[in-house]
Design an enzyme around this catalytic site. Structure first.
Site, PDB file in Angstrom:
ATOM      1  N   GLU A 182       0.752  -1.319   0.080  1.00 31.73           N
ATOM      2  CA  GLU A 182      -0.006  -0.017  -0.198  1.00 31.73           C
ATOM      3  C   GLU A 182       0.767   1.316  -0.031  1.00 31.73           C
ATOM      4  O   GLU A 182       0.399   2.233   0.689  1.00 31.73           O
ATOM      5  CB  GLU A 182      -0.794  -0.079   1.241  1.00 31.73           C
ATOM      6  CG  GLU A 182      -2.044  -1.145   1.135  1.00 31.73           C
ATOM      7  CD  GLU A 182      -3.038  -1.132   2.357  1.00 31.73           C
ATOM      8  OE1 GLU A 182      -4.034  -1.552   2.183  1.00 31.73           O
ATOM      9  OE2 GLU A 182      -2.534  -0.720   3.515  1.00 31.73           O
ATOM     10  N   GLU A 256      -7.126  -7.081  -0.489  1.00 31.18           N
ATOM     11  CA  GLU A 256      -7.507  -7.122   0.831  1.00 31.18           C
ATOM     12  C   GLU A 256      -9.127  -6.752   0.778  1.00 31.18           C
ATOM     13  O   GLU A 256      -9.483  -5.650   0.522  1.00 31.18           O
ATOM     14  CB  GLU A 256      -6.784  -6.135   1.812  1.00 31.18           C
ATOM     15  CG  GLU A 256      -5.422  -6.343   1.790  1.00 31.18           C
ATOM     16  CD  GLU A 256      -4.696  -5.527   2.903  1.00 31.18           C
ATOM     17  OE1 GLU A 256      -5.300  -4.536   3.472  1.00 31.18           O
ATOM     18  OE2 GLU A 256      -3.514  -5.473   3.126  1.00 31.18           O
TER      19      GLU A 256
END
Length: 772
Positions: A182, A256
């Site tokens: 991320e 995710e």
């Protein structure tokens, strides 16, 4: 047709060894529309689970649970600080045997998606970074800083030695490897991503590489030769639309998908709707989109391994239950059974699900008494001498507690100021607790009483988890600045380190009986006839940590929402067991615990450090029918704005904001000041905020008192987390006594445009306003 053929060719040139060197294995490729396993399309149904949050003895049972729910893949973060606790000292044994974890996944019938970092986030201490990186004063994490990348390469090389042989291309289960994590929410340096990619390739990883980000962050770090997935917790269509803007071809995958959420100390417990999860995953399965459920089994952040978010600083709980389909003790939940039924409708041809493995037993225990104690101030160990406080890292201390001790001359009462406290501090004067300071609420000063004689000042500082997400990642611990009383700096410290590691706990000198008060360690013993898991009920304790038979269970804190600590049965033994409890604030109501067969994760306690809300439930100020002494509009200028009016005698002042310069429902105020009859500003001392229609204290420090604290960097922010009440907004200030006012000044928030006031009205009153 292969996915982004030119980019794929580049990726293969970077990742694929010569054909003559390739051992027997399988092929995993990224096609134009599908993932391909030995040339056949495959939809990845993955669940995230972390080896470090599960006792090694339970790895296989948990992995079999993942497969029985219907997943065909397990996704796994590695935590760098778990594997290299001291620089150059790698540990892949015992609980850290990640290669065995991967082999067990294959044994359970699962593929593996590997996420080695170097940064992980995951609500884990320091996002997985090792603490010793912060011993380098000028290091810049998650950048191309040479000293940082040197350490990254050494770590990933060690990971490669352990896990590269277990890639699918070598006969193992590892399908893909993630590059960083991320990063788009932190930076935009795509060359940095390229540096991490190169380190992985050099370490021997030859399977496809990928990055993951939230929908809006995807453009910040995607590279054409590295595959991309998107993270989200709802609305898969819009998230995949965002992915398609940066990745026009290739299979769709959610890296995710969130079935719940993590918890922070002092905030409400989070859960996720089973219906929403079924809807989103069903939509993805219909579209043949792959996904990884984060988390399928959360487990426990044992010891001191839980992290924190900032700003504002919010340390996370020990339990990482996450409202996942498999609970903290490895048992199936209703969410598990619902997902198993869903996945059974989308199995590959010839695929069947195994039976659900039986969970380990969970039991209740009789009451456990703590009948031995070791006063913390008698267990201080070696001492350092320093003119000014030292950070933990400067003392070669990873975590735990530190005591900063100095002598004060006799003197009057005054304000004790700790500059840059990380994280909690208990202030003692001659052994008597006089107050606490809490980084969660940016507390840095307290009133110190008068000293008729010379006195000893003890500052007991606890480091909670290092920040794992956000711009405050470089989170050194301890007192990072000066200590002063009034305008006088305090120097000459004796500093004691208490790292709370296994060696320190084993060396404690216990006495029979009860403590004489203050922070202490306590010990007890209890018998177990049959071995099973349990949840230790800590509701009679206050704040600290627990060890059982030398195993660190984690932190407890009466403010909740977590009130139990998971105790795996594999760490117990038949017969006598030892428990050690740290009571860091001396506030335990009773020195007893007991084991429960269910966790308590949703019970908030009294959080005395939390600033008092400036509005009672149902309270509403009434300004209708009153005439303002001033009204007008502010410009977008960032400096002070002034308004004057005819002299008026008043004690209470109400600022009503009618709208903002930006079309948003919020108000922010950095500072307010008031001018008296002589045109001079009134001193802030004695003033207080007595009402605010709303204020944000969860998502950030937007407490209304910030509007008159004299600090331009802090501000009152109306509520935005959970709800965003509409204009008008009202703030009422008690001047402390009747005053003559001739005007007021307003300083807008300095760091961002949100909430800056446009139109306003100002009211005054000698008595409290109606509804106040």
């Amino acid at each position: 047709m292969k996915f982004l053929s030119a980019a794929l060719a580049l990726l293969l040139s970077l990742c694929t060894p010569p054909a003559s060197a390739a051992p027997a294995g399988h092929r995993f490729e990224i096609g134009a529309q599908d993932f391909l396993y030995d040339g056949a399309p495959i939809v990845i149904r993955s669940g995230e689970m972390h080896f470090a949050r599960i006792p090694r003895e339970y790895w296989l049972q948990r992995l079999r649970m993942v497969r029985a729910m219907g997943c065909n893949t397990v996704c796994a973060y590695l935590f760098w600080n778990q594997l290299e606790p001291q620089q150059g000292q790698f540990d892949f044994t015992g609980q850290n045997d990640v290669a065995e974890y991967v082999r067990l996944a294959q044994q359970a019938g699962l593929h593996v998606i590997l996420r080695p970092g170097p940064y992980a986030c995951a609500e884990w201490e320091f996002g997985g970074f090792p603490w010793w990186l912060l011993q380098k004063d000028e290091i810049k994490l998650r950048t191309r800083d040479p000293q940082y990348l040197l350490a990254v390469r050494a770590y990933l090389a060690a990971v490669g030695r352990e896990l590269a042989p277990l890639q699918v291309t070598h006969g193992g289960p590892i399908l893909m490897v993630q590059v960083e994590n991320e990063y788009g929410s932190y930076g935009k340096d795509k060359d940095y991503i390229g540096s991490v990619r190169d380190a992985l390739v050099t370490a021997g990883f030859d399977v496809p590489l990928f990055t993951c980000d939230g929908p809006s962050q995807l453009p910040n770090d995607t590279r054409p030769e590295i595959f991309s997935v998107v993270n989200f917790g709802g609305d898969p269509q819009s998230a995949f639309d965002a992915l398609r803007k940066v990745r026009p071809e290739g299979p769709l995958m959610c890296g995710e998908y969130y079935p719940g959420w993590f918890d922070s100390w002092g905030s409400a417990h989070h859960t996720g709707s089973t219906e929403g999860v079924l809807k989103d995953l069903g939509w993805m399965l219909e579209k043949k989109a792959s996904f990884s459920i984060y988390m399928v089994h959360g487990g426990t952040s044992f010891g001191l391994s839980a992290g924190a978010n900032a700003p504002p600083f919010r340390p996370q709980t020990t339990s990482y239950d996450y409202d996942a389909p498999i609970d903290e003790a490895g048992r199936p939940t209703s969410k598990f059974y619902a997902l198993r039924l869903l996945f059974q409708r989308y199995l590959a041809p010839g695929e069947t699900l195994p039976e659900i493995p039986p969970p380990y037993g969970v039991t209740r225990t009789s009451e456990i008494s703590l009948d031995e104690f070791a006063p913390l101030f008698e267990e201080l160990g070696a001492m350092r001498v320093s003119e000014r406080p030292l950070a933990f890292e400067a003392m070669n201390q990873p975590q735990g507690l530190a005591l900063y001790r100095t002598s004060l001359a006799a003197g009057p009462a005054g304000k004790l100021l700790l500059e840059n406290l990380h994280d909690l501090c208990w202030v003692y004067l001659d052994g008597r607790l006089v107050g606490t300071l809490d980084r969660r609420f940016e507390q840095k000063e307290l009133d110190l009483p008068e000293r008729k004689n010379d006195a000893r000042l003890d500052l007991l500082v606890e480091a909670m988890g290092r920040v794992n997400y956000g711009r405050e990642l470089h989170d050194r611990k301890g007192i990072l600045g000066t200590v002063s009383i009034g305008n006088r700096e305090i120097t000459g410290f004796e500093i004691f380190s208490l790292p709370l590691d296994s060696a320190e706990i084993a060396s404690l000198r216990f006495h029979r009986g009860t403590s004489r008060g203050g922070p202490a360690f306590f010990r007890g013993h209890f018998e177990m006839k049959d071995i099973a898991d349990t949840f230790l009920d800590c509701r009679k304790l206050s704040k600290g940590a627990v060890w059982v038979n030398g195993h660190a269970l984690g932190r407890y804190w009466h403010i909740g929402p977590q009130q139990t600590l998971y105790l795996p049965g594999c760490w117990l033994r038949k017969g006598q067991n030892e428990i050690v409890v740290l009571d860091v604030d001396g506030g335990a109501k009773s020195l007893t615990l007991r084991g429960l067969d269910r966790p308590i994760l949703d019970q908030l306690g009294d959080d005395v450090a939390r600033p008092t809300a400036h509005r009672k439930a149902g309270q509403k100020l009434v300004l209708d029918g009153l005439t303002p002494v001033a009204k007008g509009s502010f410009t977008p200028a960032l400096d002070w704005h002034s308004a004057t009016f005819a002299p008026t005698q008043t004690r209470y002042v109400a600022l009503q904001t009618l709208n903002g310069l930006v079309a948003e429902p919020w108000t922010t105020v950095a500072e307010l000041a008031f001018t008296g009859a002589d045109g001079a500003e009134l001193p802030l001392a004695g003033m207080s905020v007595v009402y605010a229609d709303c204020e944000e204290t969860e998502g950030e420090n937007g407490n209304a008192s910030n509007a008159i604290d004299g600090d331009k960097a802090t501000f009152w922010h109306t509520q935005w987390q959970g709800a965003s009440p509409a204009y008008p907004h009202v703030l009422v200030i008690d001047l402390g006594a009747e005053r003559t006012l001739t005007g007021f000044k307003y300083l807008p928030r300095q760091d961002a445009p949100h909430g800056r006031v446009k139109d306003f009205q100002l009211f005054t009153s000698l008595t409290p306003f109606p509804g106040q």
